[in-house]
Write a protein that holds these residues in place. Structure first.
Motif, PDB file in Angstrom:
ATOM      1  N   LEU A   1     -30.684 -29.953  30.557  1.00  0.00           N
ATOM      2  CA  LEU A   1     -29.236 -30.109  30.689  1.00  0.00           C
ATOM      3  C   LEU A   1     -28.491 -28.963  30.006  1.00  0.00           C
ATOM      4  CD1 LEU A   1     -27.332 -32.211  31.928  1.00  0.00           C
ATOM      5  CD2 LEU A   1     -27.313 -33.361  29.714  1.00  0.00           C
ATOM      6  N   ALA A   2     -28.893 -28.624  28.798  1.00  0.00           N
ATOM      7  CA  ALA A   2     -28.213 -27.586  28.023  1.00  0.00           C
ATOM      8  C   ALA A   2     -28.303 -26.215  28.681  1.00  0.00           C
ATOM      9  CB  ALA A   2     -28.783 -27.534  26.611  1.00  0.00           C
ATOM     10  N   MET A   3     -29.438 -25.941  29.301  1.00  0.00           N
ATOM     11  CA  MET A   3     -29.646 -24.625  29.901  1.00  0.00           C
ATOM     12  C   MET A   3     -29.343 -24.599  31.404  1.00  0.00           C
ATOM     13  SD  MET A   3     -30.325 -22.656  27.436  1.00  0.00           S
ATOM     14  CE  MET A   3     -30.926 -21.197  28.284  1.00  0.00           C
ATOM     15  N   GLY A   4     -29.085 -25.780  31.996  1.00  0.00           N
ATOM     16  CA  GLY A   4     -28.742 -25.835  33.415  1.00  0.00           C
ATOM     17  C   GLY A   4     -29.903 -25.523  34.331  1.00  0.00           C
ATOM     18  N   MET A   5     -31.112 -25.813  33.864  1.00  0.00           N
ATOM     19  CA  MET A   5     -32.308 -25.583  34.678  1.00  0.00           C
ATOM     20  C   MET A   5     -33.371 -26.593  34.275  1.00  0.00           C
ATOM     21  SD  MET A   5     -33.896 -22.146  32.835  1.00  0.00           S
ATOM     22  CE  MET A   5     -32.356 -21.258  32.786  1.00  0.00           C
ATOM     23  N   GLY A   6     -34.190 -26.986  35.242  1.00  0.00           N
ATOM     24  CA  GLY A   6     -35.291 -27.877  34.921  1.00  0.00           C
ATOM     25  C   GLY A   6     -36.182 -27.237  33.867  1.00  0.00           C
ATOM     26  N   SER A   7     -36.864 -28.061  33.096  1.00  0.00           N
ATOM     27  CA  SER A   7     -37.624 -27.510  31.976  1.00  0.00           C
ATOM     28  C   SER A   7     -38.846 -26.712  32.411  1.00  0.00           C
ATOM     29  CB  SER A   7     -38.011 -28.611  30.975  1.00  0.00           C
ATOM     30  OG  SER A   7     -38.844 -29.572  31.554  1.00  0.00           O
ATOM     31  N   ARG A   8     -39.254 -26.821  33.675  1.00  0.00           N
ATOM     32  CA  ARG A   8     -40.316 -25.934  34.175  1.00  0.00           C
ATOM     33  C   ARG A   8     -39.800 -24.492  34.194  1.00  0.00           C
ATOM     34  NH1 ARG A   8     -45.153 -26.207  36.311  1.00  0.00           N
ATOM     35  NH2 ARG A   8     -45.099 -28.471  36.468  1.00  0.00           N
ATOM     36  N   ALA A   9     -38.567 -24.299  34.633  1.00  0.00           N
ATOM     37  CA  ALA A   9     -37.961 -22.964  34.616  1.00  0.00           C
ATOM     38  C   ALA A   9     -37.734 -22.497  33.180  1.00  0.00           C
ATOM     39  CB  ALA A   9     -36.640 -22.965  35.386  1.00  0.00           C
ATOM     40  N   LEU A  10     -37.369 -23.420  32.314  1.00  0.00           N
ATOM     41  CA  LEU A  10     -37.184 -23.083  30.901  1.00  0.00           C
ATOM     42  C   LEU A  10     -38.517 -22.663  30.273  1.00  0.00           C
ATOM     43  CD1 LEU A  10     -35.131 -22.906  28.640  1.00  0.00           C
ATOM     44  CD2 LEU A  10     -35.462 -25.345  28.220  1.00  0.00           C
ATOM     45  N   PHE A  11     -39.590 -23.333  30.656  1.00  0.00           N
ATOM     46  CA  PHE A  11     -40.938 -22.985  30.203  1.00  0.00           C
ATOM     47  C   PHE A  11     -41.298 -21.561  30.648  1.00  0.00           C
ATOM     48  CE2 PHE A  11     -45.555 -23.007  31.320  1.00  0.00           C
ATOM     49  CZ  PHE A  11     -46.081 -23.086  30.036  1.00  0.00           C
ATOM     50  N   GLN A  12     -41.010 -21.267  31.911  1.00  0.00           N
ATOM     51  CA  GLN A  12     -41.286 -19.922  32.442  1.00  0.00           C
ATOM     52  C   GLN A  12     -40.461 -18.873  31.687  1.00  0.00           C
ATOM     53  OE1 GLN A  12     -43.611 -19.118  34.733  1.00  0.00           O
ATOM     54  NE2 GLN A  12     -43.128 -16.973  34.354  1.00  0.00           N
ATOM     55  N   ARG A  13     -39.212 -19.206  31.432  1.00  0.00           N
ATOM     56  CA  ARG A  13     -38.348 -18.268  30.707  1.00  0.00           C
ATOM     57  C   ARG A  13     -38.849 -18.065  29.279  1.00  0.00           C
ATOM     58  NH1 ARG A  13     -31.870 -17.840  30.968  1.00  0.00           N
ATOM     59  NH2 ARG A  13     -31.774 -15.778  30.026  1.00  0.00           N
ATOM     60  N   ALA A  14     -39.351 -19.114  28.653  1.00  0.00           N
ATOM     61  CA  ALA A  14     -39.887 -18.999  27.293  1.00  0.00           C
ATOM     62  C   ALA A  14     -41.091 -18.065  27.258  1.00  0.00           C
ATOM     63  CB  ALA A  14     -40.270 -20.373  26.760  1.00  0.00           C
ATOM     64  N   GLN A  15     -41.876 -18.071  28.322  1.00  0.00           N
ATOM     65  CA  GLN A  15     -43.024 -17.163  28.387  1.00  0.00           C
ATOM     66  C   GLN A  15     -42.579 -15.722  28.575  1.00  0.00           C
ATOM     67  OE1 GLN A  15     -45.277 -19.062  31.558  1.00  0.00           O
ATOM     68  NE2 GLN A  15     -46.603 -20.038  30.057  1.00  0.00           N
ATOM     69  N   GLU A  16     -41.512 -15.534  29.358  1.00  0.00           N
ATOM     70  CA  GLU A  16     -41.035 -14.191  29.665  1.00  0.00           C
ATOM     71  C   GLU A  16     -40.086 -13.638  28.600  1.00  0.00           C
ATOM     72  OE1 GLU A  16     -39.283 -14.734  33.509  1.00  0.00           O
ATOM     73  OE2 GLU A  16     -41.224 -15.082  34.468  1.00  0.00           O
ATOM     74  N   GLN A  17     -39.324 -14.530  27.966  1.00  0.00           N
ATOM     75  CA  GLN A  17     -38.315 -14.124  26.988  1.00  0.00           C
ATOM     76  C   GLN A  17     -38.383 -15.046  25.768  1.00  0.00           C
ATOM     77  OE1 GLN A  17     -34.859 -14.486  29.592  1.00  0.00           O
ATOM     78  NE2 GLN A  17     -34.682 -12.247  29.594  1.00  0.00           N
ATOM     79  N   ALA A  18     -39.503 -14.988  25.089  1.00  0.00           N
ATOM     80  CA  ALA A  18     -39.750 -15.900  23.964  1.00  0.00           C
ATOM     81  C   ALA A  18     -38.675 -15.789  22.887  1.00  0.00           C
ATOM     82  CB  ALA A  18     -41.124 -15.632  23.366  1.00  0.00           C
ATOM     83  N   TYR A  19     -38.219 -14.591  22.599  1.00  0.00           N
ATOM     84  CA  TYR A  19     -37.205 -14.426  21.556  1.00  0.00           C
ATOM     85  C   TYR A  19     -35.888 -15.078  21.954  1.00  0.00           C
ATOM     86  CZ  TYR A  19     -40.334 -11.192  19.195  1.00  0.00           C
ATOM     87  OH  TYR A  19     -41.403 -10.644  18.557  1.00  0.00           O
TER      88      TYR A  19
END
Length: 142
Positions: free
Chosen positions: A64-82
């Motif tokens: 909800l906070a990021m406006g994307m399902g957490s699968r996309a958030l997981f992918q983003r965390a792998q690509e942009q961990a910082y």
């Protein structure tokens, strides 16, 4: 304009739990948040471990906070961990960036999010999607 009512949240909850039973998953906790981030309902099956409610909430809250399902958030965390780490710090550690947090959509209108925890992240996500779709809405898992 559609709204995530308690009755709708209960339908999502019941269908998500039924999917977990059908798939013979480990005990689940399911949290459903409205578009404001307020808890509509949280339920824990018998036998869940101690932190499951917090994890389920974190999956839904992060989506909800990021406006994307957490699968996309997981992918983003792998690509942009910082970046995700910094956002999580701003969110006071309330994001859980792994699959299992799914946005509830009515067309293009965001109604809220479902977070599920207890089994594998993929199975958690499948239960959230099943609940949302059973209530007649579109699931956005990312």
């Amino acid at each position: 304009m559609a709204e995530l009512t308690l009755d709708i949240a209960r339908k999502i909850l019941d269908a998500a739990l039924a999917k977990g039973v059908e798939k013979k998953l480990k005990p689940l906790v399911i949290t459903i948040l409205d578009a404001r981030g307020c808890v509509k309902v949280t339920a824990a099956q018998d036998g869940t471990s101690l932190m499951r409610a917090e994890i389920a909430h974190g999956k839904a809250y992060g989506a909800l906070a990021m406006g994307m399902g957490s699968r996309a958030l997981f992918q983003r965390a792998q690509e942009q961990a910082y970046f995700v780490g910094a956002v999580n710090a701003l969110a006071q550690g309330r994001l859980v960036p792994v699959p299992g947090g799914v946005l509830i959509m009515d067309g293009t209108t965001l109604l809220g999010a479902v977070g599920v925890s207890g089994d594998t992240s993929d199975n958690d996500e499948a239960c959230a999607i099943a609940g949302i779709e059973a209530a007649g809405f579109k699931a956005n898992a990312g």
